[in-house]
Design an enzyme around this catalytic site. Sequence first.
Site, PDB file in Angstrom:
ATOM      1  N   LYS A 272       0.792  -1.403  -0.219  1.00 33.62           N
ATOM      2  CA  LYS A 272      -0.327  -0.318   0.040  1.00 33.62           C
ATOM      3  C   LYS A 272       0.824   1.230  -0.352  1.00 33.62           C
ATOM      4  O   LYS A 272       2.039   1.577   1.095  1.00 33.62           O
ATOM      5  CB  LYS A 272      -0.564  -0.268   1.021  1.00 33.62           C
TER       6      LYS A 272
ATOM      7  N   HIS B 150      -0.195  -8.075   9.271  1.00 30.91           N
ATOM      8  CA  HIS B 150      -0.314  -5.810   8.854  1.00 30.91           C
ATOM      9  C   HIS B 150       0.156  -5.491   9.898  1.00 30.91           C
ATOM     10  O   HIS B 150       1.050  -4.093   9.725  1.00 30.91           O
ATOM     11  CB  HIS B 150      -2.136  -6.345   8.440  1.00 30.91           C
TER      12      HIS B 150
HETATM   13  C1  BG6 Z   1      -6.695 -10.235   4.936  1.00 34.12           C
HETATM   14  C2  BG6 Z   1      -7.548 -11.013   5.213  1.00 34.12           C
HETATM   15  O1  BG6 Z   1      -4.926  -9.818   4.803  1.00 34.12           O
HETATM   16  O2  BG6 Z   1      -6.369  -8.222   5.088  1.00 34.12           O
HETATM   17  C3  BG6 Z   1      -8.640 -10.269   5.221  1.00 34.12           C
HETATM   18  O3  BG6 Z   1      -6.974 -11.057   5.735  1.00 34.12           O
HETATM   19  C4  BG6 Z   1      -8.932  -8.403   5.832  1.00 34.12           C
HETATM   20  O4  BG6 Z   1      -9.247 -10.988   6.792  1.00 34.12           O
HETATM   21  C5  BG6 Z   1      -8.059  -7.601   4.577  1.00 34.12           C
HETATM   22  O5  BG6 Z   1      -9.853  -7.975   5.084  1.00 34.12           O
HETATM   23  C6  BG6 Z   1      -7.980  -6.970   4.304  1.00 34.12           C
HETATM   24  O6  BG6 Z   1      -6.791  -5.778   4.066  1.00 34.12           O
HETATM   25  P1  BG6 Z   1      -7.290  -4.447   3.175  1.00 34.12           P
HETATM   26  O7  BG6 Z   1      -6.462  -3.925   2.007  1.00 34.12           O
HETATM   27  O8  BG6 Z   1      -9.373  -5.147   3.200  1.00 34.12           O
HETATM   28  O9  BG6 Z   1      -7.138  -3.503   4.073  1.00 34.12           O
END
Ligand code: BG6
Length: 501
Positions: free
Chosen positions: A187, A245
């Site tokens: 991102k 994350h």
């Molecule tokens: C993924 C998870 O890694 O990231 C999901 O497994 C989550 O559960 C997603 O919804 C969120 O990613 P983003 O890019 O939509 O914030």
Amino acid sequence: MIIFGALGDLSRRKLLPAIYELMHQHLVDEQFQVLGVGRDPGQTDDTFREQMRQALSASDEVGRFDEALWQDLCTRLHFVSADLTDAGDYAAIGERLTQIEAKCPPEQRNRLFYLAVPPSVFEPIVTNLSKSGLAPRTRTADGRPWARIVVEKPFGRSLESAQHLNALLLSMFAEHQTYRIDHYLGKETVQNVLVLRFANSIFEPIWNRQWIHHVQITAAETVGVEERGKYYEEAGVVRDMFQNHLLQLLSLTAMEPPAQMSANAVRDEKVKVLRSVRWLTPDAIPDNAVRAQYTAGAMDGKQVPGYRQEKDVAADSNVPTFAAVRLFVDNWRWNGVPFYLRSGKRLARRESEIAVQFRSPPHLMFGHLTREAMRPNTLVMRVQPNEGVALNFEVKVPGAAVALTSNIEIAPVDMEFDYANAFGEVSAPAYETLLLDVMIGEATLFTRSDEVEAAWRVIDPLIQHWEANPPKRMPGYAAGTWGPREADELIEEDGVEWREP
Ligand code: BG6
């Protein structure tokens, strides 16, 4: 590029759109070809192409669907059916690859293997891939042709299993061939954390315990578990969002400046931060971490079910869909500064951000009324949506009406940077960035083996403790709210509040 699991969700929703967009920007080679591998013996090149066409036209990650571009991509798509857990099926993959590569000079027969497969079959597939000789181990990162392996999350489900997977992978492939994806690192704003911190001189002198009061890292989602109940019951929010994350966001925020922007220099610093995070011992967990599950509620005026009513979720499930954790980074820079991390599904808004809150001024001379009204300065790095950065500070409200009371009226304002406004375009979806990085051999935005283990070391004790000690009553939060009361209490103990972005 060989996609294992080519008919799956990831391939349709993320990989094909990313390839299409890279082609759109002329970023893939003339000779680039895709071989999809999937289980379904009924599929052919033609049916695969048709499915991918449908996936692309339905994708919101693709700009305008361009027929000419699609025709170009279409001829580069191939399919072979194989049971990837069966070593015998790899010969057929090899044959197709040989045909596809026939027109390429040998040194250009690079192979990018994308393992978009469920964790349960990861081990046999890695083993078979290595034994088949289709992806030979290479000694140096710049040798040609190369073979690279992209591994999707979840990378293990505990520290032990991650160590096991790393040992397995590294017994067959070199670290420089292995790309562990954490799509958050693709991102734009996540990468911007490094630029903001290290390409400017105004932030770094105050980026420490003397000036920073605390940091809040939020990844709030409005979606529920959708069709992924089965996976989510095994994972829960801590494995799904924190291990990867959120800890990535923490390490980028807290790391020391690397000497250079190279994969190893950056990752060395991130690993050091993760290793400095204070261990969550069983005694410390009840005071520093909160879990909860969403219950039925309203999202955008529509009634949605609670987690336990979702498809493939047990009616008495204790899997958390929300967690909030207070962590400390025990090093010179961050001693005593809390890092509050929270993430949850079905929250009030989709918003991911890192908010750095600075200390209050040591002495306030503007009168007692302002003292209560004043908010500490905050630097907010908005990861999504509306990617940007905001610096919040106090200004004097114009007018002299309050002079008599010796109180000056003060109000907070924002200094705003917004990616879309400043650059006129929305940033590239993460998979586009990351896929291109794998193609050019740029590993900075991928998680190294020691890094993934260091992250597990932080978070595994929490998962183990919670799984061994199910709550008597799982705290709940209604869908569409900002989480449970318990999460507010966690942070209010320290005299602060969660931001409502
Ligand atoms: C993924 C998870 O890694 O990231 C999901 O497994 C989550 O559960 C997603 O919804 C969120 O990613 P983003 O890019 O939509 O914030």
